[in-house]
Design a protein around this motif. Structure first.
Motif, mmCIF file in Angstrom:
data_model
loop_
_atom_site.group_PDB
_atom_site.id
_atom_site.type_symbol
_atom_site.label_atom_id
_atom_site.label_comp_id
_atom_site.label_asym_id
_atom_site.label_seq_id
_atom_site.Cartn_x
_atom_site.Cartn_y
_atom_site.Cartn_z
ATOM 1 N N ASP A 9 0.811 -1.207 0.000
ATOM 2 C CA ASP A 9 0.000 0.000 0.000
ATOM 3 C C ASP A 9 0.854 1.271 0.000
ATOM 4 O O ASP A 9 0.337 2.371 -0.175
ATOM 5 N N HIS A 33 -3.630 -3.609 -2.934
ATOM 6 C CA HIS A 33 -4.537 -4.287 -2.003
ATOM 7 C C HIS A 33 -4.536 -5.786 -2.309
ATOM 8 O O HIS A 33 -4.524 -6.185 -3.476
ATOM 9 N N ARG A 35 -6.866 -7.916 -2.274
ATOM 10 C CA ARG A 35 -8.039 -8.323 -3.060
ATOM 11 C C ARG A 35 -7.767 -8.173 -4.549
ATOM 12 O O ARG A 35 -8.200 -8.990 -5.357
ATOM 13 N N PRO A 64 -3.916 -2.324 4.646
ATOM 14 C CA PRO A 64 -5.328 -2.122 4.996
ATOM 15 C C PRO A 64 -6.219 -3.118 4.270
ATOM 16 O O PRO A 64 -6.065 -3.358 3.079
ATOM 17 N N GLY A 65 -7.117 -3.750 5.009
ATOM 18 C CA GLY A 65 -8.074 -4.653 4.394
ATOM 19 C C GLY A 65 -7.577 -6.062 4.169
ATOM 20 O O GLY A 65 -8.280 -6.876 3.589
#
Length: 549
Positions: A9, A33, A35, A64-65
């Motif tokens: 990130d 990310h 994903r 994050p995530g």
């Protein structure tokens, strides 16, 4: 080549790695990310864009995530062979060790030294490409060709064994194609849908062989950070091929005997028995009965393996197959090198039939590749054959002994029947009349166990194995020994006032070395680099610098 995928990130980290890898001619693709990575991997998995799949994945551990560890687990499910490098801050080293134990290729502490990071990624790229070459070779199912009575006996034996899962012992000289027979036995067997797993017991150090065969539990020995499945578990429901079984260490023979007797084993460091539903095929070039007498092989294990004995004939015992195999290998070499196939004159074929072929089919394959590269005309004449063939005495094949195909008892002598087995009740389920025609076993390249074709490109004759004596090769084509030639060349350049002798000769040496390796590997750069002992990026850079494109 395929790109390096970078997941972080932090845009500065992505930027620095992208630029550093670009300088090394390594393509990249960046993500912010986890994903995004999983979506891209899913597209690659279901689509046909194999070129866009990653060569290596470099991922941050905290994003994050989603975390790098979660991404690692999912990537291992989608692409088990993909090397994953985890980037982590020093405070996350415990997590990094955990990542390593979960199957990460390596971890990269932040802040990292950029050259070291690039070197690590290069190492991961080389490992990934090495695995691709291995998978490519495994995907090429080797073929069996032969019209000689000796090979027809082998085909008939494979047919008669096609309804059985009985243990088979294959004997034959090196280079005769024992692994091909094992693959054919698997392909035409009730467990054909299961895996075929091969292991050369002579090629793995004694200390590692037990773990390779039976696997190990986590913590069983130093370095055993995760549980590992052995070859027996990998071959579950299929066939395990134990090549060069005569070289197996004596203490491991005891463990193998127990598996064959009880159908179960224990991983190294384990206490729970693991069931083994595996058909075992073994092979050796040695006389196991003699090894038993010498005390080097367990007699009870020999009898366990010697349920069915199948002897593979040497090429000199089926000389009538030489013309067919020669034409096939010439066609195959031409396809691999991207050139027009060469034809061979009858006089040259006749001389090949009179050669003893101590390296068997593997040696004939090497000779055909050498002729494709070195023969000056489109039609190979008698004088084009390598000196090792022309200067060898004419081999007079003995008359093949008569007798039935199947016999009971002793090890087949060189001219004895090709298959021996005990009484019929020990081979329950065997169909007595199924014959497998030669054409049923023809999909790829005729090679012996694990031995890729290795043909010298600039020597005067191909060796029976992968090693080529460069000095002998140079002498054989009428050239002075390379050391004397090099000395003379240096003297000439120095006498002529050449200012950069080192650079001139180094460029010529590297150019010839790389050309030869590329010819021997049919243009596969990564394999050529491995054989030369250099990195793939090094050979790519040298090819560009030397103008060898």
């Amino acid at each position: 080549m395929k790109p390096i995928w970078i997941v972080d990130d932090d845009p500065s980290i992505r930027f620095v790695l992208e630029k550093a890898l670009a300088r090394e001619n390594l393509p990249t693709r960046s993500f912010t990310h986890p994903r995004e990575v999983l979506d891209a991997l899913a597209d690659v998995t279901v689509g046909d864009s194999a070129r866009q799949s990653p060569q290596v994945l470099v991922s941050d551990i905290r994003m994050p995530g989603g975390s790098g560890l979660q991404l690692l687990e999912k990537v291992r499910e989608l692409q088990p062979g993909l090397p994953v490098i985890i980037m982590t801050a020093y405070s996350d080293l415990d997590s990094a060790v955990s990542a390593f134990q979960r199957g990460a290729f390596e971890y990269l502490p932040k802040p990292f030294d950029l050259p070291k990071a690039v070197e690590l990624i290069r190492r991961a790229v080389d490992e990934s490409q090495r695995e691709e070459v291995t998978e490519e070779r495994q995907a090429e199912t080797p073929e069996m060709l032969g019209q000689a009575p000796a090979m027809q006996d082998v085909f008939r034996a494979i047919g008669r064994l096609s309804q059985s899962q009985v243990t088979v012992l294959i004997t034959g000289e090196s280079g005769s194609g024992k692994e091909l027979v094992a693959r054919a036995l698997h392909k035409h067997s009730p467990v054909a849908d299961g895996p075929f797993v091969a292991i050369n017991t002579a090629a793995i150090p004694k200390d590692l062989l037990e773990s390779e065969l039976f696997g190990h539990e986590r913590g069983a020995f130093t370095g055993a950070q995760t549980q590992r499945r052995g070859r027996f578990e990998q071959a579950e429901g299929g066939t395990l091929f134990l090549d060069e079984i005569g070289d197996m260490p004596f203490d491991l023979q005891t463990r193998l005997l127990r598996v064959l007797s009880d159908g179960q084993f224990y991983r190294v460091g384990g206490h729970a028995a693991v069931k083994a539903h595996v058909r075992v095929i073994a092979a050796t070039h040695q006389n196991l009965e003699q090894r038993v007498k010498e005390g080097g092989f367990r007699e009870d294990l020999f009898h366990r393996l010697n349920v069915i004995r199948l002897r593979l004939p040497a090429l000199r015992e089926r000389h009538e197959d030489v013309p067919m195999l020669t034409r096939h290998f010439l066609q195959q070499s031409a396809r691999q090198l991207g050139v027009e196939p060469k034809r061979i004159a009858d006089s040259a074929l006749a001389r090949l039939e009179q050669f003893a072929f101590p390296g068997n089919v593997r040696q004939l394959e090497n000779i055909c590749h050498w002729l494709t590269v070195m023969a000056p005309a489109q039609v190979i004449s008698l004088q084009d054959l390598p000196p090792e063939v022309l200067e060898a005495p004419v081999y007079q094949p003995p008359v093949r002994a008569g007798g039935g195909e199947l016999s009971v008892g002793k090890m087949a002598a060189p001219l004895a029947p090709l298959v021996s087995m005990p009484s019929s009740e020990m081979v329950e389920g065997m169909h007595p009349a199924v014959a497998v025609p030669a054409v049923a076993l023809v999909p790829g390249a005729y090679m012996a166990a694990g031995a890729a074709m290795s043909a010298p490109a600039v020597s005067s004759w191909p060796a029976a194995d992968a090693d080529v004596d460069a000095t002998a090769a140079a002498d054989a084509v009428g050239v002075r020994g390379w050391e004397q030639a090099l000395e003379a060349e240096v003297q000439t350049l120095l006498a002529g006032g050449q200012p950069d002798v080192w650079d001139v000769l180094t460029r010529r040496f590297e150019s010839r070395l790389i050309r030869t390796a590329l010819l021997a590997t049919h243009g596969r750069r990564m394999e050529a680099a491995q054989r030369l002992g250099i990195g793939r990026n090094t050979i790519t850079r040298k090819i560009q610098e030397l103008g060898l494109e």
